[in-house]
Design a protein around this motif. Structure first.
Motif, PDB file in Angstrom:
ATOM      1  N   LEU A 188     -11.250  10.461 -30.139  1.00 16.93           N
ATOM      2  CA  LEU A 188     -11.605  11.863 -29.693  1.00 16.93           C
ATOM      3  C   LEU A 188     -12.737  11.495 -28.694  1.00 16.93           C
ATOM      4  N   GLY A 189     -12.809   9.990 -28.719  1.00 15.32           N
ATOM      5  CA  GLY A 189     -13.703  10.030 -27.769  1.00 15.32           C
ATOM      6  C   GLY A 189     -13.200  10.338 -26.416  1.00 15.32           C
ATOM      7  N   ASP A 190     -12.328   9.576 -26.830  1.00 14.78           N
ATOM      8  CA  ASP A 190     -11.257   9.361 -24.557  1.00 14.78           C
ATOM      9  C   ASP A 190     -11.262  11.105 -24.558  1.00 14.78           C
ATOM     10  N   SER A 191     -10.128  11.941 -25.482  1.00 15.03           N
ATOM     11  CA  SER A 191     -10.233  12.999 -25.110  1.00 15.03           C
ATOM     12  C   SER A 191     -11.032  14.573 -25.421  1.00 15.03           C
ATOM     13  N   LEU A 192     -11.973  14.421 -26.317  1.00 16.26           N
ATOM     14  CA  LEU A 192     -13.178  15.405 -26.574  1.00 16.26           C
ATOM     15  C   LEU A 192     -15.104  15.183 -26.049  1.00 16.26           C
ATOM     16  N   ILE A 193     -15.048  13.823 -26.256  1.00 12.18           N
ATOM     17  CA  ILE A 193     -16.329  13.373 -25.975  1.00 12.18           C
ATOM     18  C   ILE A 193     -16.520  12.913 -25.383  1.00 12.18           C
TER      19      ILE A 193
END
Length: 167
Positions: A72-77
């Motif tokens: 989630l960090g790499d793709s959205l945050i």
């Protein structure tokens, strides 16, 4: 404390008042960090991820939550918030709310909620160690959390006999 615009938008009286307020905050050691001193989200994120790994290791569990957080960090945050300072994020919760709404539309309500929860957790984790960050102002404070419907994937009791026969 918000910075003022340049002359002529700001009068001398407004500038003096703002300087007095800032001097008081600095004396109380509550002045907002400068751009050079403020921690960006991308600098705080690895510390939180290490915390997740440590928690899993201490409990003797596989680091699933860490793996999900990395995705989630790499793709959205990080694409959105990586360059923002944590202080600036806390001062602009409406921007986080608008991002959450956009992620909800594009990636769904669950992904949006999990990503916002990770932002909140990473901020709180860093705020415990950074006196310039307030736990009273959290970046996700104005997020309207999505309602989540649990997936019904379990076998109903009445269907167990049919399943067992088929199996």
């Amino acid at each position: 404390f918000k910075s003022l615009g340049a002359y002529p938008e700001t009068s001398v009286e407004e500038a003096r008042k703002a300087a007095t307020i800032f001097a008081g905050l600095a004396a109380d050691k509550k002045a907002p960090p400068g751009k050079r001193d403020a921690v960006t989200f991308e600098r705080a994120w690895p510390g939180y991820l290490e915390h997740l790994l440590r928690k899993a290791r201490d409990k003797g569990k596989p680091p699933r939550h860490h793996a999900n957080a990395v995705k989630l960090g790499d793709s959205l945050i990080l694409p959105e918030w990586g360059k923002w300072t944590l202080y600036a994020m806390a001062q602009d919760p409406e921007a986080v709310e608008a991002w959450h709404a956009k992620v909800t539309r594009v990636h769904g309500p669950v992904s949006a909620n999990r990503a916002a929860e990770l932002i909140r957790a990473a901020y709180k984790f860093r705020a415990k160690r950074d006196v310039t960050l307030s736990l009273d102002r959290i970046p996700t404070s104005s997020v309207v959390w999505n309602k989540e419907e649990p997936a019904q994937v379990a076998l109903a009791t009445k269907d167990f006999k049919k399943w067992r026969t088929a199996w």
